[in-house]
Design a protein around this motif. Structure first.
Motif, PDB file in Angstrom:
ATOM      1  N   VAL A  98     -24.745 -24.933 -23.002  1.00 58.46           N
ATOM      2  CA  VAL A  98     -24.241 -23.629 -23.417  1.00 58.46           C
ATOM      3  C   VAL A  98     -24.865 -23.068 -24.691  1.00 58.46           C
ATOM      4  O   VAL A  98     -24.476 -21.987 -25.132  1.00 58.46           O
ATOM      5  CB  VAL A  98     -22.703 -23.671 -23.588  1.00 58.46           C
ATOM      6  N   TRP A 162     -24.205 -10.546 -23.902  1.00 61.56           N
ATOM      7  CA  TRP A 162     -22.824 -10.582 -23.448  1.00 61.56           C
ATOM      8  C   TRP A 162     -21.958 -11.174 -24.558  1.00 61.56           C
ATOM      9  O   TRP A 162     -22.466 -11.700 -25.551  1.00 61.56           O
ATOM     10  CB  TRP A 162     -22.668 -11.389 -22.152  1.00 61.56           C
ATOM     11  N   SER A 163     -20.661 -11.064 -24.392  1.00 58.30           N
ATOM     12  CA  SER A 163     -19.711 -11.536 -25.390  1.00 58.30           C
ATOM     13  C   SER A 163     -19.027 -12.788 -24.875  1.00 58.30           C
ATOM     14  O   SER A 163     -18.469 -12.795 -23.776  1.00 58.30           O
ATOM     15  CB  SER A 163     -18.672 -10.449 -25.683  1.00 58.30           C
ATOM     16  N   ARG A 164     -19.069 -13.848 -25.661  1.00 53.75           N
ATOM     17  CA  ARG A 164     -18.485 -15.128 -25.255  1.00 53.75           C
ATOM     18  C   ARG A 164     -17.244 -15.434 -26.095  1.00 53.75           C
ATOM     19  O   ARG A 164     -17.304 -15.395 -27.336  1.00 53.75           O
ATOM     20  CB  ARG A 164     -19.511 -16.248 -25.419  1.00 53.75           C
ATOM     21  N   ASP A 321     -16.327 -23.528 -28.495  1.00 53.33           N
ATOM     22  CA  ASP A 321     -17.174 -22.649 -27.696  1.00 53.33           C
ATOM     23  C   ASP A 321     -16.732 -22.737 -26.243  1.00 53.33           C
ATOM     24  O   ASP A 321     -16.778 -23.803 -25.634  1.00 53.33           O
ATOM     25  CB  ASP A 321     -18.634 -23.088 -27.836  1.00 53.33           C
ATOM     26  N   SER A 322     -16.305 -21.604 -25.686  1.00 56.37           N
ATOM     27  CA  SER A 322     -15.827 -21.600 -24.301  1.00 56.37           C
ATOM     28  C   SER A 322     -16.943 -21.833 -23.293  1.00 56.37           C
ATOM     29  O   SER A 322     -16.685 -22.189 -22.145  1.00 56.37           O
ATOM     30  CB  SER A 322     -15.148 -20.260 -23.985  1.00 56.37           C
ATOM     31  N   ALA A 324     -18.617 -19.630 -21.840  1.00 53.68           N
ATOM     32  CA  ALA A 324     -18.579 -18.612 -20.792  1.00 53.68           C
ATOM     33  C   ALA A 324     -19.922 -17.904 -20.662  1.00 53.68           C
ATOM     34  O   ALA A 324     -20.540 -17.519 -21.658  1.00 53.68           O
ATOM     35  CB  ALA A 324     -17.488 -17.593 -21.096  1.00 53.68           C
ATOM     36  N   GLY A 325     -20.374 -17.743 -19.420  1.00 54.64           N
ATOM     37  CA  GLY A 325     -21.627 -17.064 -19.155  1.00 54.64           C
ATOM     38  C   GLY A 325     -21.466 -15.562 -19.124  1.00 54.64           C
ATOM     39  O   GLY A 325     -20.370 -15.014 -19.313  1.00 54.64           O
ATOM     40  N   ASP A 326     -22.571 -14.878 -18.843  1.00 61.29           N
ATOM     41  CA  ASP A 326     -22.567 -13.417 -18.900  1.00 61.29           C
ATOM     42  C   ASP A 326     -21.735 -12.795 -17.789  1.00 61.29           C
ATOM     43  O   ASP A 326     -21.335 -11.629 -17.887  1.00 61.29           O
ATOM     44  CB  ASP A 326     -24.004 -12.882 -18.839  1.00 61.29           C
ATOM     45  N   ALA A 330     -14.390 -11.990 -20.522  1.00 59.25           N
ATOM     46  CA  ALA A 330     -13.913 -12.651 -21.733  1.00 59.25           C
ATOM     47  C   ALA A 330     -12.394 -12.674 -21.801  1.00 59.25           C
ATOM     48  O   ALA A 330     -11.800 -13.580 -22.404  1.00 59.25           O
ATOM     49  CB  ALA A 330     -14.480 -11.943 -22.963  1.00 59.25           C
ATOM     50  N   ARG A 338     -15.011 -13.653 -30.695  1.00 59.57           N
ATOM     51  CA  ARG A 338     -16.114 -13.374 -29.777  1.00 59.57           C
ATOM     52  C   ARG A 338     -17.444 -13.678 -30.454  1.00 59.57           C
ATOM     53  O   ARG A 338     -17.622 -13.403 -31.635  1.00 59.57           O
ATOM     54  CB  ARG A 338     -16.095 -11.904 -29.325  1.00 59.57           C
ATOM     55  N   MET A 341     -23.947 -13.250 -27.383  1.00 61.41           N
ATOM     56  CA  MET A 341     -24.939 -14.143 -26.805  1.00 61.41           C
ATOM     57  C   MET A 341     -26.062 -13.326 -26.187  1.00 61.41           C
ATOM     58  O   MET A 341     -25.893 -12.149 -25.866  1.00 61.41           O
ATOM     59  CB  MET A 341     -24.293 -15.019 -25.719  1.00 61.41           C
TER      60      MET A 341
END
Length: 387
Positions: A98, A162-164, A321-322, A324-326, A330, A338, A341
């Motif tokens: 990640v 994107w926002s993670r 850190d979650s 999370a992908g694009d 969220a 946030r 990324m």
């Protein structure tokens, strides 16, 4: 004479630097478990060891003293994802990892980052384009990398952003205080949903580390394979090579107390599970699995609330850190901060990055087109094809 020297080593030699890397991580600007020897060693189950390049920056103040001040694990890549141009890719396995950031000592961050870039730039046998598909675009690690690029005449191009969701606890936080701040106006609704699950049966949370986490891995793999990923053949358990990789990753991180598996049970039956790794107080969420027959209980979100409560019941990680992908909304998670990324490319010196950038942009537009089609299909009236 003091200074920083960079040496290139392979995965086998790097594996022996576990304790040295752990010391670097404790003093790092931003720890990154995906650069650890455990992660690189496990990756050799899926990647040829000869394709992996580990760059280690050493700071010397005297002839008999060296300190590890920087590590960047990358691999050679040349295919459709890079526009068939040779690149160095970090992290080694971006499908399961990640963060693309190197690990650099906080007292030598810019110097170490610059030394790593200069080493690649001076190496005629290494590509001078870096592909960093999971690069945080804020924070001190990114700032050090930007300055190193500036001083080496290198350029950074971002193909997509994107926002993670992440969690950065504040002094005095407890579960309720954090959740109220993180969820804002959605707090009442989310907690009503959580309490509704509690009322439907006996909700139990279990956190496993060390050998207990290794023992829980089979249950995690089974749970993931029981859902749509198993039907599609993309679950970890459906791919022998990936299964071997995760088993090795789990064993290596567990040996350093860096593996965690969280399990949520409803009336004794597993509702959801999370697989996490950590380094020096920074925890990364790698994978989640849940019982799809219990979708009415929002098992994924319910698990994250239970995880957060457990974190604040003890000592929470300094940074969560979650992963999370694009393509992940969220708002699915309860973590309130946030992090921006990006899918980044670095052209070292005067290196052109035209083909890799075109490939990255093409993938971005194809993904967006696919999502639009999926959204139209989801909102089309029953029995009628989407327009």
């Amino acid at each position: 004479m003091s200074g920083i020297v960079v040496r290139r080593i392979g995965p086998a030699a790097y594996e022996a630097l576990g304790p040295v890397f752990a010391e670097l991580a404790r003093h790092a600007l931003e720890p990154n478990p995906h650069m650890a020897p455990a992660a690189v060693t496990a990756a050799t189950d899926l990647v040829e060891a000869s394709d992996i390049v580990v760059l280690c920056a050493w700071y010397s103040e005297a002839l008999d003293f060296e300190q590890l001040v920087g590590v960047w694990a990358l691999r050679h890549e040349r295919g459709w994802r890079s526009g068939f141009a040779p690149v160095l890719l970090a992290p080694v396995l971006p499908l399961y990892e990640v963060s693309s950031l190197p690990v650099v000592d906080r007292d030598h961050a810019v110097e170490a980052s610059r030394a790593l870039l200069r080493y690649v730039l001076a190496s005629s046998d290494l590509p001078h384009t870096l592909a960093l598909p999971l690069l945080p675009l804020d924070g001190p690690g990114y700032a050090a990398l930007v300055e190193a690029c500036r001083s080496t005449g290198s350029t950074i191009a971002i193909a997509e952003r994107w926002s993670r969701p992440v969690m950065i606890p504040r002094p005095g936080d407890d579960p309720e205080r954090y959740l109220r701040r993180a969820l804002g106006s959605a707090y009442k609704k989310r907690m009503q949903q959580f309490r509704a699950v509690i009322k439907s049966g006996a909700l139990t949370f279990r956190r496993s580390r060390g050998q207990a986490a290794i023992d829980a891995l089979d249950s995690f793999l089974t749970l993931e394979a029981a859902g749509w990923k198993g039907q599609a053949g993309t679950a970890i358990a459906c791919i022998p090579e990936d299964t071997a990789y995760f088993r090795r990753l789990a064993a290596l991180f567990a040996a350093e107390d860096g593996l965690q598996i969280d399990t949520l049970l409803l009336d004794g039956q597993v509702l959801a599970m999370g697989l996490l790794i950590e380094s020096a107080g920074r925890r990364h969420f790698l994978k989640i699995a849940y019982d799809e027959t219990q979708a009415r209980h929002s098992p994924g979100r319910t698990l994250t609330v239970a995880m957060l409560r457990a974190d604040f019941g003890g000592t929470p990680p300094e940074f969560f850190d979650s992963g999370a992908g694009d393509g992940v909304d969220a708002g699915t998670y309860v973590w309130g901060e946030r992090r921006e990324m990006g899918n980044a490319l670095i052209g070292l010196g005067r290196q052109r990055i035209g083909l890799p950038r075109m490939a990255a942009l093409s993938r971005m537009w194809l993904r967006r087109l696919r999502r639009r089609r999926q959204d139209r299909s989801a909102t089309a009236p029953s029995g009628r094809a989407p327009a």
